[in-house]
Design a protein around this motif. Structure first.
Motif, PDB file in Angstrom:
ATOM      1  N   ILE A   5       0.871  -1.165   0.000  1.00  0.00           N
ATOM      2  CA  ILE A   5       0.000   0.000   0.000  1.00  0.00           C
ATOM      3  C   ILE A   5       0.908   1.215   0.000  1.00  0.00           C
ATOM      4  N   VAL A   6       0.725   2.066  -1.013  1.00  0.00           N
ATOM      5  CA  VAL A   6       1.576   3.234  -1.190  1.00  0.00           C
ATOM      6  C   VAL A   6       0.765   4.477  -0.848  1.00  0.00           C
ATOM      7  N   ASP A   7       1.307   5.309   0.036  1.00  0.00           N
ATOM      8  CA  ASP A   7       0.644   6.561   0.400  1.00  0.00           C
ATOM      9  C   ASP A   7       1.702   7.569   0.815  1.00  0.00           C
ATOM     10  N   GLY A   8       1.279   8.799   0.931  1.00  0.00           N
ATOM     11  CA  GLY A   8       2.187   9.865   1.308  1.00  0.00           C
ATOM     12  C   GLY A   8       1.457  10.926   2.113  1.00  0.00           C
ATOM     13  N   TYR A  16      -6.440   4.060   6.372  1.00  0.00           N
ATOM     14  CA  TYR A  16      -7.810   3.572   6.225  1.00  0.00           C
ATOM     15  C   TYR A  16      -7.835   2.270   5.420  1.00  0.00           C
ATOM     16  N   ILE A  17      -7.074   2.227   4.344  1.00  0.00           N
ATOM     17  CA  ILE A  17      -7.024   1.028   3.506  1.00  0.00           C
ATOM     18  C   ILE A  17      -6.454  -0.156   4.283  1.00  0.00           C
ATOM     19  N   LEU A  32       2.582  -4.667   3.143  1.00  0.00           N
ATOM     20  CA  LEU A  32       3.788  -3.854   3.175  1.00  0.00           C
ATOM     21  C   LEU A  32       3.388  -2.392   3.004  1.00  0.00           C
ATOM     22  N   ALA A  33       3.655  -1.581   3.996  1.00  0.00           N
ATOM     23  CA  ALA A  33       3.352  -0.148   3.950  1.00  0.00           C
ATOM     24  C   ALA A  33       4.533   0.584   3.330  1.00  0.00           C
ATOM     25  N   ILE A  69      -0.333  -3.943  -5.840  1.00  0.00           N
ATOM     26  CA  ILE A  69      -0.003  -2.592  -5.384  1.00  0.00           C
ATOM     27  C   ILE A  69      -1.311  -1.822  -5.257  1.00  0.00           C
ATOM     28  N   ILE A  70      -1.491  -1.178  -4.112  1.00  0.00           N
ATOM     29  CA  ILE A  70      -2.716  -0.430  -3.843  1.00  0.00           C
ATOM     30  C   ILE A  70      -2.373   1.013  -3.499  1.00  0.00           C
TER      31      ILE A  70
END
Length: 136
Positions: A5-8, A16-17, A32-33, A69-70
């Protein structure tokens, strides 16, 4: 199955995901964050991700080690997330052989025609359904 899960930025969407996926798949999936920054990674880890890493090199290095990949559509757009997502990150994500499940939130000026605007909780419910199908 291993999911990234990819975020920034603040990491709220990724958090949340992770929470929703962990609730639906308590032990089956390895999450995997991958954060563009340490705050985003930290929130996803607190939400239940198994492992986490932050920054450009971490994302590029790990992105080919997952099955799915999310993230939002922004993760394949260079310089999105106010510049946090670098062109090299976007390229690595887009070129990865992993399946990509992208949430169509329009915060970067990309409209995906034919996709209806929905609140984040509804979009994440659809995401969970897709993961169930892929998990078989």
């Amino acid at each position: 199955m291993k999911i990234a899960i990819v975020d920034g930025q603040g990491g709220g969407i990724g958090k949340y995901i992770v929470e929703k996926i962990r609730k639906e798949f308590p032990e089956q999936l390895e999450i995997l964050a991958l954060g563009t920054n340490a705050l985003a990674t930290s929130l996803m880890l607190k939400a239940g991700a198994n492992e986490g890493a932050s920054g450009e090199n971490a994302i590029i290095f790990n992105i080919d080690k997952v099955d799915i990949i999310i993230g939002t559509v922004a993760i394949v757009a260079p310089n999105s997330m106010m510049g946090e997502l670098t062109p090299r990150m976007a390229e690595a994500i887009a070129e990865s052989r992993a399946d990509k499940l992208l949430i169509p939130l329009n915060k970067i000026g990309i409209d995906i025609i034919g996709v209806k605007e929905e609140p984040l909780p509804h979009l994440v419910e659809e995401l969970v359904k897709k993961i169930k199908i892929k998990e078989g």
